[in-house]
Design an enzyme around this catalytic site. Structure first.
Site, short mmCIF file in Angstrom:
data_model
loop_
_atom_site.label_atom_id
_atom_site.label_comp_id
_atom_site.label_asym_id
_atom_site.label_seq_id
_atom_site.Cartn_x
_atom_site.Cartn_y
_atom_site.Cartn_z
N ASN A 1 25.24 53.35 13.08
CA ASN A 1 24.20 52.43 12.58
C ASN A 1 23.35 53.05 11.49
O ASN A 1 22.93 52.37 10.55
CB ASN A 1 23.26 52.02 13.73
CG ASN A 1 23.76 50.79 14.46
OD1 ASN A 1 24.37 49.91 13.85
ND2 ASN A 1 23.51 50.73 15.76
N PHE B 1 27.46 53.21 21.56
CA PHE B 1 27.15 54.50 20.94
C PHE B 1 26.69 54.37 19.50
O PHE B 1 27.04 55.18 18.64
CB PHE B 1 28.37 55.45 21.01
CG PHE B 1 29.23 55.22 22.21
CD1 PHE B 1 28.69 55.33 23.48
CD2 PHE B 1 30.55 54.84 22.09
CE1 PHE B 1 29.44 55.06 24.60
CE2 PHE B 1 31.32 54.57 23.20
CZ PHE B 1 30.78 54.69 24.47
N CYS B 2 25.89 53.32 19.21
CA CYS B 2 25.36 53.13 17.86
C CYS B 2 26.46 52.96 16.83
O CYS B 2 26.25 53.26 15.66
CB CYS B 2 24.47 54.29 17.43
SG CYS B 2 22.85 54.23 18.14
N ASN B 3 27.64 52.55 17.25
CA ASN B 3 28.74 52.40 16.31
C ASN B 3 29.35 51.01 16.47
O ASN B 3 30.43 50.86 17.02
CB ASN B 3 29.77 53.50 16.54
CG ASN B 3 30.71 53.67 15.37
OD1 ASN B 3 31.06 52.69 14.71
ND2 ASN B 3 31.11 54.90 15.10
#
Ligand SMILES: *Cc1c(COP(=O)(O)O)cnc(C)c1O
Length: 808
Positions: free
Chosen positions: A137, A419-421
């Site tokens: 992100n 996981f912020c992805n």
């Protein structure tokens, strides 16, 4: 050594461990990671761990050196400047970046390094920000700057083309452009565009072929397929935050313009420090807006005059850098350099390759695969990061939150979610934009419990290895997954323990009342029933100053507050090891009408009555923080209808006595179920060779109202209705258990452990819940209630389950 490890070493022994280092992997673990005893830490992609010797060295250095502000010309300031210079050099060396070509700028982390690039990049309306789908992100956020200047943003998928062994860009997934109010006058030739990729995807572990860096910089036309923005000057950014901890990112081979890192991902400490490694010639194109102490050479306060510093580091490091953290990093680098990055790379790869192979082999009894792995088909070049979801034998998904909760009971720490992805998450799990939008609409946000929506996982389980991970860590994870999720012949999950008990000879063994929510209760030989359960059961709560209702989950000390109700005198008696005297409280609900108010609990609203300062002061002492006692009041009106000779005759308003029970009125558990649980816990512990011979689980922890005996263990699971003495009850089903049962009162101190929930989780799981005991509703005899004559339950009363014919 177990045979499994023998086999592992046969296959991976050449790569596993650090044969050329002073210490073996087992020595490293036993001397530098003593705190990992009892933990299986598998979240190195989230944050890796610092070594205890590293911290000792840092402490020694900081406590023997005088470090001043690096901007001061004092001796102490010079010492700091020198160590910062040295640290920059170590960072550049780690990436084989020549100091003639590259600079190292310290930031507060990888994210702030990315933001710095986004802010200062020379965007124009002809610029393109192109990035791989698999990105953090913090990288995606750069597109706001590009779009804000009227440029384009474009996500691409990278495909390995076998013939050339080179990566090529497949499709432009989405191109966004915001209409922009003003035109800028840059020529196409001066336009700069930015390509961003991670060296390793923090979701799938897929490593990207960094040959792309040169290809994009030197031959963008060919790589990007003759599109409009090919004529711009392309620069490349590598997000190495995850990848560089276990594999070299060699800037002498891959001349990226910008590389971002965070040091806690490399060696655990310090946090809040990262770096932007940037090429000198690229740095000169950046246009930084803000100036500050540290970045300004001269400024005039009352006119628009500022002269910025010239050196790249001085231009980009606003304010005073985190110089004590910077002084610490040499100890981390020393550690990695001693082991060598290539050995770390081989070591972690051996564990990941082994684990992937074993996960793919895990099967249910019916032959169905347990694990769906992500990313291993896309690329052969994978880092030590493995994401997966688990399936049931029928192919439906286990929620990742369930995996996480059970893992934590087994001492295994892993990460779940996206996981912020978001790009990698959508790509591997197969979520369309529509899926994501409807998930957001259904209220799914990061961190919540909605791990499956519309039959699809909304994220995954991730395990990742660090340089100090061992075979034993991987093995424990495998054993856990096998034991808790794979079905096999002797694995008895809840449905097959469900037996219909005849109910012969079952009697009430004990009766328990818990007047104050989350505090200790008391037992009684007999007790009256009310429309909401046992009279006065959970009729009181404690509330903090900020308005939260206290529970043992967050305030374990509550279990030390003892309670007792003397019905004949009409008082609630409370005592605590922290209070000298017992306190007696009048239980007449109408006595003292202090501070009537409302509280919300379990998404229900209650009218409550408060108590005097004295009462609140007593509880504040007992709990060790300011709080007040509240009694659930009797405002809600219920319509009660009386059934006479099979017909409803009179209906009337009654003041219903409410209570603060979370789910149902009563909790019933059989003594036989307790004994079975006890035996299982002790079997597990004696297997592990625990010194403690037996662990007795006090039934109090489960907060039952009724303990019965004389039947079979878990016989109560199968009951739908039951009669106790003359009173009728309906089962509302099994009671879902949480961490609260792991809190016990040990000699006057609240103690938290993994049992009994860990053992219960091993055999009492159903649809993501851990069931123990059943919840009951009292089917009140309205006629009796009308006369005002309560029914009682007595120890010794007979229990007759499933007597449906007798009900009507
Ligand atoms: C951790 C991480 C980041 C963010 O790092 P911060 O330290 O939170 O700034 C960015 N990208 C990747 C690939 C990461 O793993």
């Amino acid at each position: 050594m177990d045979r499994g490890k023998d086999d592992f070493l046969k296959e991976f022994g050449g790569d596993y461990g650090y044969p050329n280092s002073p210490k073996s992997i087992d020595e490293i673990r036993s001397t530098e990671f003593k705190r990992l005893e009892g933990h299986v830490y598998l979240d190195h992609a989230g944050a890796t761990l610092y070594s205890e010797l590293q911290m000792e060295a840092i402490f020694k250095e900081l406590s023997t050196t005088v470090y001043g502000n690096p901007h001061s010309q004092s001796d102490a300031g010079m010492v700091t400047s020198d160590i910062i210079k040295e640290a920059r050099q170590q960072v550049l060396d780690y990436f084989s970046a020549s100091p003639r070509e590259y600079r190292c700028v310290f930031t507060s982390g990888a994210t702030s390094a990315l933001k710095l690039v986004g802010e200062a990049f020379p965007w124009s309306s002809r610029s393109c920000f192109m990035y791989t789908m698999e990105n953090h992100n913090s990288v995606l956020g750069i597109r706001e700057y590009a779009l804000g200047k009227g440029g384009q943003a474009c996500a691409v998928d990278i495909e390995e083309s076998g013939t050339y062994g080179k990566s090529s860009i497949k499709v432009c997934k989405r191109s966004s452009q915001r209409r922009y109010e003003y035109q800028d006058n840059t020529n196409a030739g001066d336009t700069c565009s930015l390509f961003a990729l991670p060296s390793e995807c923090n979701f799938s572990g897929v490593r990207f072929n960094l040959d792309l860096v040169k290809m994009i910089k030197e031959d963008s036309e060919k790589v990007l397929g003759g599109s409009d923005f090919c004529r711009s000057k392309w620069m490349v950014l590598i997000d190495a935050a995850k990848g560089c901890a276990t594999e070299k990112v060699d800037l002498s081979r891959y001349p990226a313009d910008f590389v971002v890192i965070s040091f806690y991902k490399l060696f655990g400490y310090p946090t809040g420090l990262g770096a932007l490694i940037l090429r000198n010639d690229s740095a000169s194109l950046l246009r930084k807006k803000y100036f500050s102490g540290g970045t300004v050479a001269a400024a005039i306060a009352d006119i628009d005059f500022v002269k910025r510093r010239e050196h790249v580091e001085e231009l980009f490091e606003d304010g005073t850098t985190s110089f004590l953290s910077i002084a610490s990093i040499s100890h981390g680098f020393k550690l990695l350099n001693t082991l060598t990055l290539s050995a770390i790379s081989r070591h972690t790869a051996s564990l990941a390759t082994f684990l992937r192979k074993m996960l793919l082999e895990l099967k249910h009894e019916n032959g169905a695969n347990l694990c769906a792995l992500y990313g291993h088909r896309v690329s052969k070049d994978l880092g030590p990061t493995i994401s997966f979801n688990l399936r049931r034998p029928d192919g439906s998904w286990f929620g990742y939150r369930e995996v996480e909760k059970l893992a934590s009971l087994s001492g295994i720490q892993l990460r779940t979610g996206c996981f912020c992805n978001p790009g990698a998450c959508a790509k591997y799990i197969g979520l369309s934009h529509q899926d994501i939008w409807s998930n957001v609409e259904a209220g799914h946000v990061c961190w919540d419990d909605n791990d499956i929506l519309n039959g699809k996982p909304t994220g995954a389980v991730r395990v990742s290895f660090g340089y100090m991970s061992t075979y034993e860590d991987a093995k424990k994870l495998l054993d856990f997954l096998k034991g808790s999720f794979a079905t096999s012949g002797n694995h008895c999950s809840l449905p097959c323990t469900k037996r219909l008990s005849s109910g012969q000879g079952i009697r009430v063994k004990s009766i328990h009342i818990y007047p104050i929510k989350s505090c200790a209760g008391f037992s009684a030989p007999s007790w009256p029933l009310s429309s909401t359960g046992f009279l006065h059961d959970r009729a009181w709560v404690l509330k903090s100053l900020t308005g939260e209702i206290l529970t043992q989950k967050t305030v374990p000390i509550l279990c030390l507050i003892g309670t007792y109700i003397d019905l004949s005198r009409g008082v609630l008696v409370v005592q605590s090891p922290l209070c000298k005297d017992k306190l007696e409280i009048d239980i007449n609900p109408y006595s003292g009408n202090l501070g009537e108010e409302q509280v919300d609990l379990y998404s229900r609203r209650y009218d409550v009555q408060g108590y005097s300062e004295d009462v609140n002061a007593w509880f504040s002492t007992a709990v060790g923080r300011p709080c007040s006692l509240l009694r659930c009041y009797t405002i809600n009106r219920n319509i009660i209808c009386t059934k006479q000779r099979g017909k409803f005759s009179t209906c009337r308003d009654v003041k219903s006595q409410l209570n603060f029970s979370n789910e149902a009125q009563f909790l019933l558990i059989s003594q036989e179920s307790f004994s079975d649980l006890d035996n299982r816990i002790n079997a597990v512990h004696s297997e592990k060779g625990a010194q403690q011979l037996s662990i007795t689980i006090n039934p109090d922890r489960f907060r039952p109202n009724l303990i019965i005996s004389g039947g079979e263990a878990y016989g109560e699971d199968g009951w739908s209705t039951l009669r106790i003495g003359k009173n009728l009850f309906t089962s509302m089903g099994g009671c879902n258990r949480c961490q609260m049962i792991n809190i016990s009162n040990e000699g006057g101190r609240a103690h938290k452990s993994k049992e009994p929930l860990a053992t219960l989780a091993s055999y009492r799981r159903q649809k993501g819940k851990i069931l123990f005991g059943i919840l009951l509703r009292y089917e009140m005899d309205a006629e009796k209630e009308q006369i005002g004559e309560p029914s009682w339950v007595e120890v010794g009363d007979e229990v007759h389950p499933n007597l449906e014919s007798a009900v009507n």
